[in-house]
Structures are given as C-alpha cells and as structure tokens.
Design a protein around this motif. Structure first.
Motif, mmCIF file in Angstrom:
data_model
loop_
_atom_site.group_PDB
_atom_site.id
_atom_site.type_symbol
_atom_site.label_atom_id
_atom_site.label_comp_id
_atom_site.label_asym_id
_atom_site.label_seq_id
_atom_site.Cartn_x
_atom_site.Cartn_y
_atom_site.Cartn_z
ATOM 1 N N THR A 277 -8.405 0.611 10.130
ATOM 2 C CA THR A 277 -9.474 1.466 10.354
ATOM 3 C C THR A 277 -9.059 2.918 9.827
ATOM 4 O O THR A 277 -9.866 3.968 9.841
ATOM 5 N N SER A 278 -7.830 2.883 9.073
ATOM 6 C CA SER A 278 -7.236 4.127 8.684
ATOM 7 C C SER A 278 -8.018 4.798 7.692
ATOM 8 O O SER A 278 -8.030 6.197 7.385
ATOM 9 N N GLY A 279 -8.759 4.166 6.911
ATOM 10 C CA GLY A 279 -9.466 4.758 5.561
ATOM 11 C C GLY A 279 -8.381 5.125 4.558
ATOM 12 O O GLY A 279 -8.757 5.911 3.462
ATOM 13 N N PRO B 277 -6.430 5.156 1.223
ATOM 14 C CA PRO B 277 -6.819 4.488 -0.363
ATOM 15 C C PRO B 277 -5.952 3.297 -0.511
ATOM 16 O O PRO B 277 -4.689 3.345 -0.259
ATOM 17 N N GLY B 278 -6.478 2.367 -1.476
ATOM 18 C CA GLY B 278 -5.613 1.447 -2.041
ATOM 19 C C GLY B 278 -5.702 0.385 -1.222
ATOM 20 O O GLY B 278 -6.211 -0.045 -0.034
ATOM 21 N N ASP B 279 -5.400 -0.871 -1.922
ATOM 22 C CA ASP B 279 -5.398 -2.043 -1.263
ATOM 23 C C ASP B 279 -4.081 -2.334 -0.758
ATOM 24 O O ASP B 279 -2.917 -2.677 -1.366
ATOM 25 N N ARG B 280 -3.734 -2.468 0.784
ATOM 26 C CA ARG B 280 -2.456 -2.716 1.302
ATOM 27 C C ARG B 280 -2.573 -3.828 2.179
ATOM 28 O O ARG B 280 -1.863 -4.177 2.968
ATOM 29 N N ASP B 281 -3.679 -4.841 1.911
ATOM 30 C CA ASP B 281 -3.626 -5.983 2.653
ATOM 31 C C ASP B 281 -2.248 -6.934 2.545
ATOM 32 O O ASP B 281 -1.839 -7.238 3.752
ATOM 33 N N ALA B 282 -1.791 -6.974 1.592
ATOM 34 C CA ALA B 282 -0.537 -7.929 1.416
ATOM 35 C C ALA B 282 0.665 -7.125 2.510
ATOM 36 O O ALA B 282 1.463 -7.876 3.051
ATOM 37 N N GLU B 283 0.784 -5.890 2.164
ATOM 38 C CA GLU B 283 1.817 -5.182 3.034
ATOM 39 C C GLU B 283 1.455 -5.438 4.470
ATOM 40 O O GLU B 283 2.440 -5.693 5.218
ATOM 41 N N HIS B 284 0.346 -5.135 4.716
ATOM 42 C CA HIS B 284 -0.166 -5.264 6.279
ATOM 43 C C HIS B 284 -0.087 -6.653 6.719
ATOM 44 O O HIS B 284 0.568 -7.011 8.008
ATOM 45 N N GLN C 181 -4.497 -2.417 15.738
ATOM 46 C CA GLN C 181 -5.414 -1.554 14.733
ATOM 47 C C GLN C 181 -4.801 -0.422 14.081
ATOM 48 O O GLN C 181 -4.049 0.304 14.860
ATOM 49 N N LYS C 182 -4.570 -0.285 12.946
ATOM 50 C CA LYS C 182 -4.059 0.700 12.185
ATOM 51 C C LYS C 182 -5.217 1.763 12.235
ATOM 52 O O LYS C 182 -6.164 1.873 11.644
ATOM 53 N N VAL C 183 -4.934 2.994 13.281
ATOM 54 C CA VAL C 183 -6.062 3.981 13.219
ATOM 55 C C VAL C 183 -5.707 5.084 12.189
ATOM 56 O O VAL C 183 -6.898 5.730 11.895
ATOM 57 N N SER C 184 -4.416 5.476 11.735
ATOM 58 C CA SER C 184 -4.395 6.337 10.672
ATOM 59 C C SER C 184 -3.117 5.946 10.144
ATOM 60 O O SER C 184 -2.477 4.878 10.157
ATOM 61 N N THR C 185 -2.614 6.763 9.118
ATOM 62 C CA THR C 185 -1.560 6.442 8.306
ATOM 63 C C THR C 185 -0.286 6.533 9.106
ATOM 64 O O THR C 185 0.628 5.887 8.904
#
Length: 182
Positions: A44-46, A48-55, A116-120
């Motif tokens: 939910t950090s907002g 930018p970019g697609d980081r799905d694979a990294e996460h 949950q990723k809250v922010s960067t």
C-alpha cells in the motif's frame, strides 16, 4: 527357504520396521509438527513502478528463513503446507479453511502471516500460530520493521523465530524451546 523367499521375507521385515519407525516418530515423544502457510503480502506504499517480482522474492526469502530457522533453532519438525489452491495464505483462504487443510496434513501447529509494505521504508505485519487440534491461537506477534531489502526481511524472520523458540504455548503442554547452542 529359497533365495526368492528369503528376499521377500527381508523386504516384508524392512517394510514392517520402517512402518513401526514412522508410527513411533509421530508418537507422543515426537517433535511437534508445524506447517508454514504462504505469507500474504500487500503493498500500500504507492511506490511507482511494478515491483511485484521483487516483493514476491522477498516474501519467499522470508518464508524460507522462517522454515530454516524453526528447523534449526527449535524442536519443531517443519512440514510443507498445501491447501489445494495455488496460494495458501490468509489472503486467499479463511483461517478456518487453513486450519482444516493443516488438520488434513496431520500437523500440530499452523503458522499464518501477512506483511504490508506501508511506505518505501516501513513494513508491518502479523504472525500467528494456531494449535490445529485445539483450534486456538497460541502465538501472535505484530511486526514492524524498517527497510524493503533482503536484509530487513531476514532480520524480521529471525525475530519471529527467536520469539517462537522462546514461546511456551501452554504451560500444561509446553511448546518447543530453543535448542542448545542458540
């Protein structure tokens, strides 16, 4: 007795001994068995970019470190968990369904969790362990950590393992304690 007859007798004896060993291994003195459900991840950090694979790689690292740590530092026998779905997390099935799947695998405990990723820079989550037979939550930790790096996820996994190793799930029937040397 013929060679074939003695070979069959030896095979039957080996099967009986292996079966007896397996039955004894899950007897009263056996290590408690724990399954680790897939850890649910929510960003939910907002950012930018697609980081799905990294996460996804970080969650896999977290799950791996949990399993490895529990196997090495506690008396748990860590088991694989499956629920008949591609993903078995609290994001895809209810706790009740997860416990039913764990009961079908004949494990003693089920570890459920979410991050949950809250922010960067900030992550938070929760890990619970369910006593499958009693169907009750016996361990719960809220997680809060800094960093969206492999190191941060390894650190939080270590925190969970340390807390589980020190937990006494039930004074009448203690949960596993940390093994010697750690």
């Amino acid at each position: 007795m013929t060679t074939l007859g003695s070979g069959v007798a030896a095979a039957i004896a080996a099967i009986c001994m292996a079966t007896a060993g397996a039955i004894a291994a899950h007897g009263q003195d056996a290590a408690p068995r724990i399954a680790i459900a897939d850890i649910y991840y929510l960003d939910t950090s907002g950012e930018p970019g697609d980081r799905d694979a990294e996460h996804a790689a970080r969650i896999t690292l977290f799950e791996t470190e949990l399993g490895k740590g529990l196997a090495e530092r506690t008396d748990y026998q860590v088991e694989t968990f499956s629920c008949g779905m591609p993903e078995c997390s609290v994001g895809t099935l209810s706790v009740e369904k997860a416990v039913e799947a764990a009961a079908a695998r004949d494990v003693d405990y089920l570890l459920l969790g979410a991050v949950q990723k809250v922010s960067t820079l900030v992550g938070m989550g929760r890990v619970d362990i369910i006593d499958v037979k009693a169907r009750k939550d016996v361990f719960s930790r809220v997680l809060s950590f800094r960093g969206d790096t492999d190191e941060a996820f390894v650190r939080v996994a270590d925190f969970v393992v340390t807390n589980v190793a020190e937990a006494d799930f039930d004074a009448a029937h203690p949960g596993p304690r940390a093994t010697a040397g750690r």
